[in-house]
Enzyme design. Sequence first.
Site, mmCIF file in Angstrom:
data_model
loop_
_atom_site.group_PDB
_atom_site.id
_atom_site.type_symbol
_atom_site.label_atom_id
_atom_site.label_comp_id
_atom_site.label_asym_id
_atom_site.label_seq_id
_atom_site.Cartn_x
_atom_site.Cartn_y
_atom_site.Cartn_z
ATOM 1 N N ASP A 194 47.223 47.751 61.951
ATOM 2 C CA ASP A 194 47.782 46.389 61.879
ATOM 3 C C ASP A 194 47.956 45.915 60.444
ATOM 4 O OD1 ASP A 194 46.069 45.205 64.867
ATOM 5 O OD2 ASP A 194 47.825 46.455 64.559
ATOM 6 N N LYS B 236 42.684 37.035 66.955
ATOM 7 C CA LYS B 236 43.587 37.108 68.122
ATOM 8 C C LYS B 236 43.131 38.223 69.064
ATOM 9 C CE LYS B 236 47.616 39.427 67.748
ATOM 10 N NZ LYS B 236 47.796 40.499 68.720
ATOM 11 N N ASN B 237 42.776 39.386 68.502
ATOM 12 C CA ASN B 237 42.497 40.551 69.337
ATOM 13 C C ASN B 237 41.090 40.570 69.901
ATOM 14 O OD1 ASN B 237 45.101 41.227 68.874
ATOM 15 N ND2 ASN B 237 44.683 42.834 67.401
ATOM 16 N N ARG C 248 53.024 34.574 66.720
ATOM 17 C CA ARG C 248 52.186 35.128 67.801
ATOM 18 C C ARG C 248 50.767 35.330 67.315
ATOM 19 N NH1 ARG C 248 54.076 40.371 70.423
ATOM 20 N NH2 ARG C 248 52.102 39.928 71.466
ATOM 21 N N CYS D 211 54.910 44.061 71.250
ATOM 22 C CA CYS D 211 55.601 44.452 70.008
ATOM 23 C C CYS D 211 56.447 45.711 70.219
ATOM 24 C CB CYS D 211 54.560 44.795 68.940
ATOM 25 S SG CYS D 211 53.518 43.442 68.541
ATOM 26 N N ILE E 65 50.243 52.760 79.537
ATOM 27 C CA ILE E 65 48.958 52.221 80.014
ATOM 28 C C ILE E 65 48.288 53.227 80.943
ATOM 29 C CG2 ILE E 65 49.390 49.744 79.703
ATOM 30 C CD1 ILE E 65 50.438 49.578 82.506
ATOM 31 N N ASP E 66 48.611 54.504 80.731
ATOM 32 C CA ASP E 66 48.039 55.558 81.590
ATOM 33 C C ASP E 66 46.512 55.615 81.483
ATOM 34 O OD1 ASP E 66 48.755 56.322 78.911
ATOM 35 O OD2 ASP E 66 48.103 58.352 79.391
ATOM 36 N N LEU E 67 45.977 55.376 80.303
ATOM 37 C CA LEU E 67 44.510 55.457 80.151
ATOM 38 C C LEU E 67 43.823 54.319 80.922
ATOM 39 C CD1 LEU E 67 44.268 56.396 76.361
ATOM 40 C CD2 LEU E 67 44.342 57.921 78.348
ATOM 41 N N ARG F 20 51.637 42.238 75.513
ATOM 42 C CA ARG F 20 50.969 43.428 76.058
ATOM 43 C C ARG F 20 49.599 43.072 76.621
ATOM 44 N NH1 ARG F 20 50.747 48.881 76.193
ATOM 45 N NH2 ARG F 20 48.719 49.843 75.896
ATOM 46 N N ARG G 206 54.364 51.822 74.716
ATOM 47 C CA ARG G 206 52.965 51.391 74.838
ATOM 48 C C ARG G 206 52.469 51.741 76.250
ATOM 49 N NH1 ARG G 206 52.216 47.031 71.197
ATOM 50 N NH2 ARG G 206 49.976 47.225 71.515
HETATM 51 C C1 EPZ Z 1 45.351 46.856 70.343
HETATM 52 O O1 EPZ Z 1 46.517 47.243 71.044
HETATM 53 C C2 EPZ Z 1 45.767 45.671 69.479
HETATM 54 N N1 EPZ Z 1 46.228 44.578 70.338
HETATM 55 C C3 EPZ Z 1 46.880 46.087 68.531
HETATM 56 O O2 EPZ Z 1 47.174 44.968 67.696
HETATM 57 C C4 EPZ Z 1 46.367 47.240 67.653
HETATM 58 O O3 EPZ Z 1 47.422 47.685 66.828
HETATM 59 C C5 EPZ Z 1 45.890 48.385 68.552
HETATM 60 O O4 EPZ Z 1 44.888 47.903 69.471
HETATM 61 C C6 EPZ Z 1 45.287 49.531 67.744
HETATM 62 O O5 EPZ Z 1 44.228 49.067 66.984
HETATM 63 C C7 EPZ Z 1 45.306 43.804 70.944
HETATM 64 O O6 EPZ Z 1 44.115 44.006 70.829
HETATM 65 C C8 EPZ Z 1 45.841 42.654 71.760
HETATM 66 P P1 EPZ Z 1 45.592 51.026 71.876
HETATM 67 P P2 EPZ Z 1 46.394 48.333 72.258
HETATM 68 O O7 EPZ Z 1 45.487 51.037 73.358
HETATM 69 O O8 EPZ Z 1 45.149 48.070 73.021
HETATM 70 C C9 EPZ Z 1 48.124 54.853 72.984
HETATM 71 C C10 EPZ Z 1 48.517 43.382 66.630
HETATM 72 O O9 EPZ Z 1 49.347 43.493 65.721
HETATM 73 N N2 EPZ Z 1 47.766 54.543 74.391
HETATM 74 O O10 EPZ Z 1 44.383 51.248 71.045
HETATM 75 O O11 EPZ Z 1 47.670 48.340 72.965
HETATM 76 C C11 EPZ Z 1 49.123 53.836 72.438
HETATM 77 O O12 EPZ Z 1 50.446 54.198 72.777
HETATM 78 C C12 EPZ Z 1 48.498 44.391 67.755
HETATM 79 O O13 EPZ Z 1 47.644 42.476 66.702
HETATM 80 C C13 EPZ Z 1 48.114 55.439 75.384
HETATM 81 O O14 EPZ Z 1 48.708 56.489 75.117
HETATM 82 O O15 EPZ Z 1 46.250 49.667 71.403
HETATM 83 C C14 EPZ Z 1 48.905 53.918 70.963
HETATM 84 O O16 EPZ Z 1 49.634 55.020 70.439
HETATM 85 C C15 EPZ Z 1 49.612 45.407 67.649
HETATM 86 N N3 EPZ Z 1 47.798 55.143 76.672
HETATM 87 C C16 EPZ Z 1 47.400 54.217 70.850
HETATM 88 O O17 EPZ Z 1 46.989 54.689 72.151
HETATM 89 C C17 EPZ Z 1 47.129 53.987 77.019
HETATM 90 O O18 EPZ Z 1 46.851 53.778 78.223
HETATM 91 C C18 EPZ Z 1 46.566 52.993 70.480
HETATM 92 O O19 EPZ Z 1 46.761 52.048 71.476
HETATM 93 C C19 EPZ Z 1 46.787 53.080 75.986
HETATM 94 C C20 EPZ Z 1 47.103 53.381 74.676
#
Ligand code: EPZ
Length: 430
Positions: free
Chosen positions: A306, A22-23, A398, A118, A125-127, A94, A123
Site C-alpha cells: 500500500d 481503514k484496514n 476512500r 481497487c 476470493i478462493d482462499l 472489496r 482480486r
Molecule cells: C488487504 O486487501 C487490504 N485491504 C489491502 O489494502 C492490502 O493491499 C492487502 O490486504 C495486502 O496487504 C483491506 O484490508 C480492506 P490479500 P486483501 O487477501 O485482503 C491474493 C488499501 O489500499 N488472494 O492479502 O484483499 C490477492 O489476489 C488496500 O488499503 C488470492 O489469490 O489482500 C493478492 O494478490 C488495497 N485469493 C494477494 O493474495 C484470495 O482468496 C494479497 O491479497 C485472497 C487473496
Amino acid sequence: MERFIIEGRSNLQGSVFIKGAKNSMLPIMAASVLNSSDGDIKLFNIPDIVDMHVMKRILESLGLKVIYSQNTMSINSGKMDNYAISDELMREMRSSIFLMGPLLARLGKVKVTYPGGCSIGPRPIDLHFKGLEALGAEIREENGFIFARAPYLKGAEIHLDFPSVGATENLMMAAVLAKGKTVLHNVAKEPEIIDLQNFLNGMGAIIRGAGTETIRITGVDGLGSCSYRIIPDRIVAGTFLIAGAVTGGEILLQGIIPSHLDAVVAKMREAGANIETSEDSLLIRKSKIKGVETVYTLPYPGFPTDLQAPMMVLLTLAGGNSTIVESIFEARFKHAFELQRMKAQIHVEGRKAFIRGTDKLLGAEVAATDLRAGAALVIAGLAAEGRTIVHDVRHIDRGYENLEIELQKLGGKISRVKGIHGQQQKAAIG
Ligand code: EPZ
C-alpha cells in the site's frame, strides 16, 4: 467529478495527527455482526472516510443500527434481520466480502456477489471460500450471486496457500462461533489482524496467536458488545512520511505506533531519509535522497504494497536508480504511467518497475486509479514544478480523511474543485 489542483514546489512543514486505520476499522465493523446481545458496540478513532460510510450502509442494510459522529461509532446488532447484501453495495468495495464469515457464524447463511474495489489486479476470493468450506459451509454460485449456508460451523485445521489479509480475517470471524477448535496456518501477520483479535476477544471470543504464522481459536456459544479504540493507520502515516521526504520538508507524525512502519523507515533511511523515532511519533527532516537497489513489497512485516506508489514517487526524484518489485498484486503500477506524464523516468516490465532518478517532475493532468496511487500523485504534484491536476479524487477519499485540508495545514498549495470543466476550474483557483 472532483479534482485536486496543486501548485508545485511546496515543502511541507508542521505536524499531523494520524487517525484510525481503514484496514482495521473495516473488518472490526463487519465483526460487530457477531454481537447477539442488545448492547451497543462502541468504536473510537474511526476515520471519516468513504469506505467507513459504505460499510455503515452495508450494516444498516442488514438491520444493524449504526451511529457515527466525530470519529466515534456506536453499533447495535440486536435487530439484525437480513443476510443478503445488494450487488450495488458489494461492488462499492472489496471489504464487503468480510461479511461472509460473521453472517455465516451468526445466521448460518449469507447471500453476496463478487466484491468490487481497487483496480490493482484480479482480486480472487478462493482462499476465503476454501477456508469457509473447511469450516463446514456449503457455497454455491448462481447467476452471479454467491449463496453460502452452514446449519452450524465446525472447527477445523486450515492451511492458507497465501497469507491473505482478508481471508485470515474472514476465517477468524467465522471460527469464533464454530463448534470446537480451529487452527489457521500461514496467516497474515499485519497489525490489523492483531487489532481484530483484540476486538473479538473483547466481545468474548477466545483467539490466540494473531501476529504470528498460526492463529488458534476456541469456538464459543455467543459474543457480546464491547468498547474498542482501533489502531492508527500505518499506511496514512507512511504516506505523510514519504510526502515530507519528497517535498524536502519537515513533518512530525503524531498518534502513531512507529514499530508498524519499521520496514518503511528502514527502506527510507537506506535511501538517505533523515527520520527520528520516538515512542508515538516519527519526525522526517530535510533529506538528500539517493536510489536504492530494490524495494520488494511483501506481506507484513515486509515493505507494504500500500506504500509502493508513494515510495515510487520518492525514488523518481532520487539521485540514482532504483527497482521496485510488486510481489503482492498483479497490476499495481498504473500510477507509473501517470507519473510518466510528469516526466518521471520509469520503465515497467510485469511486476518490476525500473526507476531512473531525475532532478524534477513537471506538473501535469493526471488521474487517480486507486486510493494509494491517487495519494502518490498528490505527493508528486506537491514536489513538481508548475500546476498538477489530479482527477478522480473519489478514490483518495476512500482511505484518506480530508487529505487536502491536512496538506494545506502543512503549507501545501492544494485545493479541491467540484466537478467543473477544465478552463473554469483554473479560474476557480485564480
Ligand atoms: C488487504 O486487501 C487490504 N485491504 C489491502 O489494502 C492490502 O493491499 C492487502 O490486504 C495486502 O496487504 C483491506 O484490508 C480492506 P490479500 P486483501 O487477501 O485482503 C491474493 C488499501 O489500499 N488472494 O492479502 O484483499 C490477492 O489476489 C488496500 O488499503 C488470492 O489469490 O489482500 C493478492 O494478490 C488495497 N485469493 C494477494 O493474495 C484470495 O482468496 C494479497 O491479497 C485472497 C487473496
